[in-house]
Scaffold this active site. Structure first.
Site, PDB file in Angstrom:
ATOM      1  N   LYS A   1      11.543   0.152  21.013  1.00  0.00           N
ATOM      2  CA  LYS A   1      12.320   0.056  19.763  1.00  0.00           C
ATOM      3  C   LYS A   1      11.465  -0.461  18.614  1.00  0.00           C
ATOM      4  O   LYS A   1      11.744  -0.166  17.446  1.00  0.00           O
ATOM      5  CB  LYS A   1      13.601  -0.760  19.964  1.00  0.00           C
ATOM      6  CG  LYS A   1      13.404  -2.245  20.269  1.00  0.00           C
ATOM      7  CD  LYS A   1      13.242  -3.124  19.066  1.00  0.00           C
ATOM      8  CE  LYS A   1      12.722  -4.500  19.449  1.00  0.00           C
ATOM      9  NZ  LYS A   1      12.500  -5.379  18.290  1.00  0.00           N
TER      10      LYS A   1
ATOM     11  N   THR B   1      16.908  -3.526  14.958  1.00  0.00           N
ATOM     12  CA  THR B   1      15.532  -3.567  14.453  1.00  0.00           C
ATOM     13  C   THR B   1      15.280  -2.464  13.428  1.00  0.00           C
ATOM     14  O   THR B   1      14.536  -2.669  12.471  1.00  0.00           O
ATOM     15  CB  THR B   1      14.534  -3.463  15.626  1.00  0.00           C
ATOM     16  OG1 THR B   1      14.993  -4.312  16.681  1.00  0.00           O
ATOM     17  CG2 THR B   1      13.156  -3.924  15.231  1.00  0.00           C
TER      18      THR B   1
HETATM   19  O1  LIG Z   1      11.014  -8.728  13.876  1.00  0.00           O
HETATM   20  P1  LIG Z   1      10.776  -7.701  14.948  1.00  0.00           P
HETATM   21  O2  LIG Z   1      10.611  -6.328  14.413  1.00  0.00           O
HETATM   22  O3  LIG Z   1       9.670  -8.140  15.869  1.00  0.00           O
HETATM   23  O4  LIG Z   1      12.090  -7.631  15.859  1.00  0.00           O
HETATM   24  C1  LIG Z   1      12.648  -8.806  16.333  1.00  0.00           C
HETATM   25  C2  LIG Z   1      13.504  -8.601  17.562  1.00  0.00           C
HETATM   26  O5  LIG Z   1      12.788  -7.991  18.602  1.00  0.00           O
HETATM   27  C3  LIG Z   1      14.812  -7.908  17.306  1.00  0.00           C
HETATM   28  O6  LIG Z   1      15.558  -7.889  18.486  1.00  0.00           O
END
Ligand SMILES: O=P(O)(O)OC[C@H](O)CO
Ligand SMILES: NC(=O)c1ccc[n+]([C@@H]2O[C@H](COP(=O)([O-])OP(=O)(O)OC[C@H]3O[C@@H](n4cnc5c(N)ncnc54)[C@H](O)[C@@H]3O)[C@@H](O)[C@H]2O)c1
Length: 332
Positions: A191, A248
């Site tokens: 993701k 995300t």
């Molecule tokens: O800030 P990111 O893109 O690393 O995403 C944070 C978390 O994994 C969201 O679940």
């Protein structure tokens, strides 16, 4: 009382340490930097990673990893994925022999193509039933603000999964258990790459049709990879898959989405990296390892391929888009 060591005092390590403490667990947070450990221990704040958040009374913090690990029932691995191997090697002599090792990291190791549970098993020699992962739509700042949040704790040993679940369930944090470690890890790692793609599209000015297409086709490609690796498709349809993907891809709080948005606006990789202020956008490195893993299993991941071409082949986002839309048309 359950005793937890949270190893890593970045945004998520600190937020999850707060959750555990709020749930009544005894917690020691290990910080790589002594000044961060001091700020948490003495002033109950972590201004570099969670500015403005008051941390709970009774949350201990140290810069000494052996002190943090001493007597822990649960060891929470809260460092970036590409640094997990090195950190585990440094800690391994002090890891309590029967503790549950819970990974929060969302990535696939560059070079070995291993998931974080596999890296943990290889470095520590722990049996797989002692290794758990936590994954879901879990933006650290929202958790720290005590906004209602759900997550998944996956472990092959359901007794251990339930013990971790109980140790972190609070009025604002709702953990579900699962035994599908692979599915949760594939969802969490992939993701980030799709969120980079979503940010790139927003950065060049595209709207919600494109965004929805990226999220939906992103889910399709991460599910294909997960299934090839032995994951259950239901896991990818749950919190650790589509749930985390949506949060995300759409949130301005996501480092991956924001990074992609900068690239879409025409910034270079270096400029986007500088803007993260030392925090990780995991997808930038994991797009290479995920793509290599997918190719080795004969799995097609066109969005991941496009993100990889922008980040590492240095092609402009507009050119990646032309390549994506030029693919052969086919049934859904
Ligand atoms: O800030 P990111 O893109 O690393 O995403 C944070 C978390 O994994 C969201 O679940
Ligand atoms: N921030 C979130 O909202 C969030 C939510 C869920 C999962 N995660 C995942 O948790 C993991 C940790 O993320 P984070 O947000 O806490 O990261 P961060 O960038 O905010 O902090 C990383 C922490 O790890 C420490 N660290 C130890 N060794 C390191 C090394 N060699 N290189 C860099 N840092 C090192 C840093 O000092 C810092 O305390 C990532 O895999 C991330 O994808 C993050």
């Amino acid at each position: 009382m359950v005793k937890a060591a949270v190893m890593g005092a970045g945004s998520f390590g600190t937020a999850y340490a707060k959750v555990l403490r709020d749930a009544g667990t005894e917690v020691t947070l290990w910080a790589r930097r002594a000044d961060v450990a001091d700020a948490v221990a003495q002033r109950r704040v972590n201004p570099d990673y969670l500015p403005g958040v008051r941390l709970p009374e009774g949350l201990r913090a140290t810069h000494d990893h052996a002190e943090a690990l001493d007597g822990a029932d649960v060891v929470v691995l809260a460092v970036p994925s590409q640094s997990l191997r090195g950190n585990l090697a440094a800690w391994s002599g002090d890891l309590p022999p029967s503790a549950t090792l819970l990974s929060l990291a969302k990535g696939v190791e560059v070079g070995t193509l291993m998931r974080m549970s596999q890296v943990t098993a290889e470095v520590t020699g722990a049996e797989s039933d002692r290794i758990a992962v936590l994954s879901g739509p879990n933006l650290a700042k929202e958790i720290a603000a005590e906004q209602p949040t759900a997550t998944v704790i996956a472990c092959p040993d359901s007794v251990r999964a339930v013990a971790v679940q109980r140790a972190c369930a609070t009025g604002y944090f709702r953990p579900y258990t699962n035994t599908d470690v692979t599915g949760c890890e594939v969802g969490g790692a992939c993701k980030n790459v799709i969120a980079l793609c979503s940010g790139m599209a927003a950065g060049i000015g595209l709207g919600e049709n494109t965004s929805a297409a990226i999220i939906t086709r992103g889910l399709a490609e991460m599910t294909r990879l997960g299934v090839a690796l032995g994951a259950r498709p239901e896991t990818l349809a749950g919190l650790a898959g589509v749930g985390d993907l949506v949060a995300t891809c759409v949130s301005p709080l996501s480092r991956n989405r924001s990074f992609g948005e900068r690239l879409g606006r025409g910034e270079t990789l270096e400029q986007a990296q500088q803007a993260t202020h030392g925090q990780v956008a995991e997808g930038v490195k994991s797009c290479s390892s995920i793509l290599e893993l997918a190719r080795s299993y004969g799995v097609e991941m066109p969005l991941t391929e496009a993100v990889h071409s922008v980040c590492h082949g240095r092609i402009p986002v507009s050119q990646a888009l032309v390549q994506l839309l030029g693919r052969r048309i086919k049934p859904e």
